[in-house]
Write a protein that holds these residues in place. Sequence first.
Motif, PDB file in Angstrom:
ATOM      1  N   GLY A   1      -7.966 -10.751  57.169  1.00  0.00           N
ATOM      2  CA  GLY A   1      -9.235 -10.715  56.517  1.00  0.00           C
ATOM      3  C   GLY A   1      -9.144  -9.431  55.555  1.00  0.00           C
ATOM      4  N   ALA A   2      -8.726  -8.284  55.998  1.00  0.00           N
ATOM      5  CA  ALA A   2      -8.542  -7.101  55.443  1.00  0.00           C
ATOM      6  C   ALA A   2      -7.737  -7.357  54.343  1.00  0.00           C
ATOM      7  CB  ALA A   2      -8.264  -5.809  56.181  1.00  0.00           C
ATOM      8  N   GLY A   3      -6.507  -7.927  54.362  1.00  0.00           N
ATOM      9  CA  GLY A   3      -5.368  -8.031  53.533  1.00  0.00           C
ATOM     10  C   GLY A   3      -4.303  -7.135  53.629  1.00  0.00           C
ATOM     11  N   TYR A   4      -3.926  -6.766  54.642  1.00  0.00           N
ATOM     12  CA  TYR A   4      -2.536  -6.056  54.728  1.00  0.00           C
ATOM     13  C   TYR A   4      -1.877  -6.405  56.287  1.00  0.00           C
ATOM     14  CZ  TYR A   4      -5.096  -2.799  57.967  1.00  0.00           C
ATOM     15  OH  TYR A   4      -5.949  -2.245  58.669  1.00  0.00           O
ATOM     16  N   VAL A   5      -0.567  -6.063  56.237  1.00  0.00           N
ATOM     17  CA  VAL A   5       0.162  -6.132  57.315  1.00  0.00           C
ATOM     18  C   VAL A   5       0.662  -4.520  57.801  1.00  0.00           C
ATOM     19  CG1 VAL A   5       2.734  -6.761  58.163  1.00  0.00           C
ATOM     20  CG2 VAL A   5       1.343  -8.442  56.620  1.00  0.00           C
ATOM     21  N   TYR A   6       0.494  -4.522  58.932  1.00  0.00           N
ATOM     22  CA  TYR A   6       0.526  -3.067  59.654  1.00  0.00           C
ATOM     23  C   TYR A   6       1.628  -3.024  60.593  1.00  0.00           C
ATOM     24  CZ  TYR A   6      -3.341  -4.142  62.992  1.00  0.00           C
ATOM     25  OH  TYR A   6      -3.979  -4.508  63.972  1.00  0.00           O
ATOM     26  N   ALA A   7       2.280  -2.158  60.398  1.00  0.00           N
ATOM     27  CA  ALA A   7       3.748  -1.874  61.135  1.00  0.00           C
ATOM     28  C   ALA A   7       3.225  -0.479  62.248  1.00  0.00           C
ATOM     29  CB  ALA A   7       4.866  -1.328  60.419  1.00  0.00           C
ATOM     30  N   ILE A   8       3.621  -1.129  63.527  1.00  0.00           N
ATOM     31  CA  ILE A   8       3.078  -0.054  64.615  1.00  0.00           C
ATOM     32  C   ILE A   8       4.515   0.817  64.750  1.00  0.00           C
ATOM     33  CG2 ILE A   8       2.379   0.229  67.138  1.00  0.00           C
ATOM     34  CD1 ILE A   8       0.311  -1.109  65.210  1.00  0.00           C
ATOM     35  N   CYS A   9       4.569   2.044  64.601  1.00  0.00           N
ATOM     36  CA  CYS A   9       5.782   2.988  64.696  1.00  0.00           C
ATOM     37  C   CYS A   9       5.239   3.977  65.741  1.00  0.00           C
ATOM     38  CB  CYS A   9       6.243   3.406  63.327  1.00  0.00           C
ATOM     39  SG  CYS A   9       6.302   2.245  62.197  1.00  0.00           S
ATOM     40  N   GLY A  10       5.189   3.813  67.038  1.00  0.00           N
ATOM     41  CA  GLY A  10       5.055   4.960  68.030  1.00  0.00           C
ATOM     42  C   GLY A  10       3.810   4.446  68.629  1.00  0.00           C
ATOM     43  N   ASP A  11       3.193   5.160  69.681  1.00  0.00           N
ATOM     44  CA  ASP A  11       2.092   4.791  70.571  1.00  0.00           C
ATOM     45  C   ASP A  11       0.806   5.098  69.489  1.00  0.00           C
ATOM     46  OD1 ASP A  11       3.117   4.010  72.696  1.00  0.00           O
ATOM     47  OD2 ASP A  11       3.170   6.363  73.505  1.00  0.00           O
ATOM     48  N   MET A  12      -0.111   3.972  69.372  1.00  0.00           N
ATOM     49  CA  MET A  12      -1.298   4.188  68.465  1.00  0.00           C
ATOM     50  C   MET A  12      -2.346   3.825  69.391  1.00  0.00           C
ATOM     51  SD  MET A  12      -0.493   4.989  65.471  1.00  0.00           S
ATOM     52  CE  MET A  12       1.001   5.831  65.877  1.00  0.00           C
TER      53      MET A  12
ATOM     54  N   GLU B   1       5.866 -13.774  56.884  1.00  0.00           N
ATOM     55  CA  GLU B   1       6.513 -14.400  55.506  1.00  0.00           C
ATOM     56  C   GLU B   1       6.082 -16.057  55.410  1.00  0.00           C
ATOM     57  OE1 GLU B   1       7.757 -12.659  52.990  1.00  0.00           O
ATOM     58  OE2 GLU B   1       8.680 -10.729  54.008  1.00  0.00           O
ATOM     59  N   LYS B   2       6.150 -16.879  56.452  1.00  0.00           N
ATOM     60  CA  LYS B   2       6.052 -17.975  56.440  1.00  0.00           C
ATOM     61  C   LYS B   2       4.611 -18.480  56.441  1.00  0.00           C
ATOM     62  CE  LYS B   2       5.710 -21.234  59.833  1.00  0.00           C
ATOM     63  NZ  LYS B   2       5.725 -21.514  61.332  1.00  0.00           N
ATOM     64  N   LEU B   3       3.729 -17.704  56.834  1.00  0.00           N
ATOM     65  CA  LEU B   3       2.337 -17.850  56.734  1.00  0.00           C
ATOM     66  C   LEU B   3       1.507 -17.495  55.621  1.00  0.00           C
ATOM     67  CD1 LEU B   3       1.362 -17.113  60.406  1.00  0.00           C
ATOM     68  CD2 LEU B   3       1.157 -19.237  59.589  1.00  0.00           C
ATOM     69  N   GLY B   4       2.393 -16.878  54.484  1.00  0.00           N
ATOM     70  CA  GLY B   4       2.017 -16.482  53.381  1.00  0.00           C
ATOM     71  C   GLY B   4       1.449 -15.040  53.480  1.00  0.00           C
ATOM     72  N   TYR B   5       1.597 -14.262  54.454  1.00  0.00           N
ATOM     73  CA  TYR B   5       1.271 -12.904  54.397  1.00  0.00           C
ATOM     74  C   TYR B   5       2.145 -11.873  53.919  1.00  0.00           C
ATOM     75  CZ  TYR B   5      -1.371 -15.055  58.402  1.00  0.00           C
ATOM     76  OH  TYR B   5      -2.143 -15.966  59.265  1.00  0.00           O
ATOM     77  N   GLY B   6       3.153 -12.507  53.312  1.00  0.00           N
ATOM     78  CA  GLY B   6       4.032 -11.759  52.572  1.00  0.00           C
ATOM     79  C   GLY B   6       3.945 -10.784  51.245  1.00  0.00           C
ATOM     80  N   ALA B   7       2.745 -11.117  50.742  1.00  0.00           N
ATOM     81  CA  ALA B   7       2.372 -10.435  49.566  1.00  0.00           C
ATOM     82  C   ALA B   7       1.303  -9.604  49.758  1.00  0.00           C
ATOM     83  CB  ALA B   7       1.881 -11.469  48.325  1.00  0.00           C
ATOM     84  N   PHE B   8       1.052  -9.216  51.175  1.00  0.00           N
ATOM     85  CA  PHE B   8       0.033  -8.185  51.456  1.00  0.00           C
ATOM     86  C   PHE B   8       0.643  -6.853  51.247  1.00  0.00           C
ATOM     87  CE2 PHE B   8      -2.433 -11.006  54.689  1.00  0.00           C
ATOM     88  CZ  PHE B   8      -3.353 -11.608  53.506  1.00  0.00           C
ATOM     89  N   PRO B   9       0.040  -5.631  51.116  1.00  0.00           N
ATOM     90  CA  PRO B   9       0.512  -4.547  50.842  1.00  0.00           C
ATOM     91  C   PRO B   9       0.624  -4.043  52.373  1.00  0.00           C
ATOM     92  CG  PRO B   9      -1.664  -4.502  50.293  1.00  0.00           C
ATOM     93  CD  PRO B   9      -1.579  -5.785  50.394  1.00  0.00           C
ATOM     94  N   VAL B  10       1.150  -2.941  52.683  1.00  0.00           N
ATOM     95  CA  VAL B  10       1.685  -2.512  53.961  1.00  0.00           C
ATOM     96  C   VAL B  10       1.015  -1.334  54.381  1.00  0.00           C
ATOM     97  CG1 VAL B  10       3.845  -3.755  54.445  1.00  0.00           C
ATOM     98  CG2 VAL B  10       3.765  -1.350  53.428  1.00  0.00           C
ATOM     99  N   VAL B  11       0.454  -1.206  55.841  1.00  0.00           N
ATOM    100  CA  VAL B  11       0.203   0.244  56.169  1.00  0.00           C
ATOM    101  C   VAL B  11       0.912   0.347  57.247  1.00  0.00           C
ATOM    102  CG1 VAL B  11      -1.774   0.967  58.016  1.00  0.00           C
ATOM    103  CG2 VAL B  11      -2.439  -0.099  55.761  1.00  0.00           C
ATOM    104  N   ILE B  12       1.532   1.817  57.447  1.00  0.00           N
ATOM    105  CA  ILE B  12       2.300   1.909  58.617  1.00  0.00           C
ATOM    106  C   ILE B  12       1.597   2.793  59.359  1.00  0.00           C
ATOM    107  CG2 ILE B  12       4.441   3.293  58.927  1.00  0.00           C
ATOM    108  CD1 ILE B  12       5.586   2.503  56.326  1.00  0.00           C
ATOM    109  N   ALA B  13       1.571   2.452  60.693  1.00  0.00           N
ATOM    110  CA  ALA B  13       0.897   3.319  61.703  1.00  0.00           C
ATOM    111  C   ALA B  13       1.907   4.264  62.525  1.00  0.00           C
ATOM    112  CB  ALA B  13       0.203   2.337  62.698  1.00  0.00           C
ATOM    113  N   LYS B  14       1.930   5.323  62.010  1.00  0.00           N
ATOM    114  CA  LYS B  14       2.669   6.279  62.600  1.00  0.00           C
ATOM    115  C   LYS B  14       1.938   7.695  62.821  1.00  0.00           C
ATOM    116  CE  LYS B  14       4.194   9.003  58.656  1.00  0.00           C
ATOM    117  NZ  LYS B  14       3.656  10.115  59.003  1.00  0.00           N
TER     118      LYS B  14
END
Lengths: 576, 576
Positions: B538-549, B495-508
Amino acid sequence: MTTTQPRPLPSDPFPSDLEIAQNTPLWPIERVAARAGIGEEFLEHYGRTVAKVDLRAIEALAGRPAAKYVLITAITPTPLGEGKTTTAVGLAQGLEKLGQRTVLALRQPSLGPVFGVKGGAAGGGYAQVLPMEKLNLHLTGDFHAVTAAHNLLAAMIDNHLHQGNALGLDPHRVSWRRVIDMNDRALRNVIVGLGGTEDGVPRQTGFDITAASEVMVILSLAVSLADLRARLGRIVVGYTAAGEPVTAEALGAAGAMAVLLKDALKPNLLQTTEHSPALIHAGPFGNIATGNSSVIADRLGARCADYLLTEAGFGADMGGERFFNVKCRVSGLRPAAAVLVVTVRALKAHSGRYKIVPGRPLPAELLAEHPDDVRAGGDNLRKHIEIVRGFGVSPVVAINAFPSDHPSEHAVIREIAEAAGARVAVSTHVAQGGAGAEALAREVMAACGEETDFRYTYDLADSIGTKLEKVARQVYGAGGIELSAAAKKQLRLFEKLGYGAFPVVIAKTHLSVSADPKLRGAPTGWTLPVRELRAAVGAGYVYAICGDMRTMPGLGARPSAEGIDLDERGEVVGLF
Amino acid sequence: MTTTQPRPLPSDPFPSDLEIAQNTPLWPIERVAARAGIGEEFLEHYGRTVAKVDLRAIEALAGRPAAKYVLITAITPTPLGEGKTTTAVGLAQGLEKLGQRTVLALRQPSLGPVFGVKGGAAGGGYAQVLPMEKLNLHLTGDFHAVTAAHNLLAAMIDNHLHQGNALGLDPHRVSWRRVIDMNDRALRNVIVGLGGTEDGVPRQTGFDITAASEVMVILSLAVSLADLRARLGRIVVGYTAAGEPVTAEALGAAGAMAVLLKDALKPNLLQTTEHSPALIHAGPFGNIATGNSSVIADRLGARCADYLLTEAGFGADMGGERFFNVKCRVSGLRPAAAVLVVTVRALKAHSGRYKIVPGRPLPAELLAEHPDDVRAGGDNLRKHIEIVRGFGVSPVVAINAFPSDHPSEHAVIREIAEAAGARVAVSTHVAQGGAGAEALAREVMAACGEETDFRYTYDLADSIGTKLEKVARQVYGAGGIELSAAAKKQLRLFEKLGYGAFPVVIAKTHLSVSADPKLRGAPTGWTLPVRELRAAVGAGYVYAICGDMRTMPGLGARPSAEGIDLDERGEVVGLF
């Protein structure tokens, strides 16, 4: 193809290679193919100006008369290279100007070094192979295919160890590394297989640059798809604890590797600045590998023109010797003449009075008029003339002219060459294209009109030791060879395993005819120190390591990648 | 494109995919292009049956009416996949049979897994993309270009550390790994930079498969060459000790990376078994990346037909959700309908009464007539219908028929779908091609005739936490989310670095709508555990790791590579 013509002097308003390349209207590749007598039915297009040539063309054209086959080689080069590629391209264009249909067969440049110190490697000035951007980047993907095939085998080796190692491969004796077409020193020595039980078997290994892959050599030597498949199967990746070789065939990898290389075996057709056909195919490293373009492209080109020109890496002692003793033996083609590229700066360097460092400007003194320095370096030229003659082939000395040269210096070279009984011509192809190479073309035509008495340095029936000794003495001018204890042991093993009938490749420095890069001119009486022997069983040769052979370059403090970009129009800049 | 239709039953004398592929005469690609209204002036040929399409075609065709845009997605698949690619191909062919001009836009399959368990991945039976051999091997080299661009950046990072580290990059905080398009578990965790002082800085890192590269996602999301270049520059490779991000731009690598990717940005045109145009472009991983083919191919395809069909990886909760929330946001295209592929075997598996293991035959019991088991798994289908509806798009349930299905089982699926208000059709495209998909095509046309009310799950202005929570609750049906301490810290940093406006990808996991692969059907009330957050800047998203990927697959005990080879005629065998 491993070196580039240096930039013209700042005083000269000469366009850059990239400017010339981007401002040369290219012919559609089918028109270039027609010039080589290759019908459109044999072309597989990769864009408008590049095509792969179907291997059936070789049989279809077999009835045509054979081209005169000319090797472009050089004296011992400086680290900058002396312009073999530009000379080969210029000579092709010069021969065309004299009404001789000519085809070039050259190595594909490696992608990795493009981002290191070099920029591009496709000739220079008005003697370039085009489209230079494709040539210097992915071209038709052949190097990527070699990388994939090589690394598939590596993955199957580590998987075999992981899955229980049924073949009993000794993890300490796996010699098959991985490859990547990138200058990446951090990959020279790595430990793989870390993590947990699901992540493979930990062991030390490393990455070489793709040009150093045995798969690349196999691609360059295979005479057919079936031969490619068979050679891949014979690759030895390591040994069991009992000392038995383990092959790619035994690992079940060779078929899939061949599938990955199926298209890569077809030569790529490009054109020169003046639309001469150029077959660009394979690019094995010049130090530990063969340093020559493909046999299959030469076999095709030999039926497509009056003259077929090919280039071998480094000097006549290096790629040249391997061209004669290894490549010609596989291809069955016989050279009619050999062009020895020489420059004023290289002979000056051979005087021992100058030091040339890549990436730094040439010393001002070296650029001044010093015919005596040229004369002082003359032994190296005389030695290379003698090397070429040793193979029973006529040498033609090509003085690759630079703007900084002086007539008095060219005169000295001419004098040395003529005194040694060689034909000689000055060539200004970089600045003038084919028109600048007409004098050279005339000498090459005359040389090709002479009788040849082509011969190898050794018989395949000679022992490995004898082969090494013959090359060292008869080609290099060494007093003898000395094998380390390890090399002696390997020699016995290889003879026992039936590798004794292979030809040899001697991996030594290219910066001297000797094994010591600091020895200029034509040293004699020295001993070739063979530190280690290795067998490239799929490619079919034994190679002798004589000195530090780097198989993975690094990037410099200012890699050329930093200057490479796209401009606003999406055009490439910084590739030169 | 990540899964294949399983082999037909042994009792069925049905030809193999490779046999069908090798026995289907292909149209010259310019004829396929003409079917899509793409003139030959925009084609760059790669052989006779593959071409890249120049990006200028997008502008040139901008005046044409927009195609109806249809997503092919699926219920929660078994590990075998449920046939999205075959359904997409079959549907395209079915629409053509009904007189609708149709273009497909699909992911390029990854090379690595071809040699693992899969064989090929280009559809199946009479619903394939051809030439399947090229598609499954190098195609036009786009994946190799991604590999090269990715690894150039890696080499420049390690070179930067080696050359004095002027940017102050913390070696412990370099998150940019290397990639290779190979299943090679031994490369998951490696130590690089071993050797001596000339061989780089030792540090631990690893390799992912190329499909997992951020560069692959960038290729799939870039809307122009300039956008590609800018996104490459924004890639964050790690942080300084002070916590400042270090970009590819700062390392001077982004321009050269863009040059390597210049041709890769052009979509590849191939054809289906019945000659429908198929744009094959980019292939980001379905778990940690976006799992969707390229925006640029969709933008092109949208002007080339009445219908544009595209596929997203795994189920509607995975690639489908990212298609709507990430890809459509970038492309600006609006879907008219979504096809939900369902199989009898998958619903039976969702009953919890069967276990499907890749590489092993299906349990005999699963193949017997058990409509009640299908009904018992129905919750999963209902859930996915609801997910698609949540985006304001009409779902069409496609029953991908297998020879082992029973009419009573199809009837149950039809009943469930209709009770949920969804259109439904049985499709037999694998066995029958387009003719088998006409019923499905009619339902899709009807669905596309309806009003849509397309909406995203979240606004970009929502905080990262809110976005994750909205997807978890509204799409997956979770009761809430729980961030680990590390994830909370990363969230504040981003959020501080300005990535807060990215869409999200949930890696589950893709094997359940929940984060637990063992939960079948449509579990609710569970909590999504966010272990870690990462930013693909660069791609423009934040991804959340939810499990072993897993980002690097391994080869099995019997890799499919062992069966892949060339036959006596030089034709590929064993690729299926």
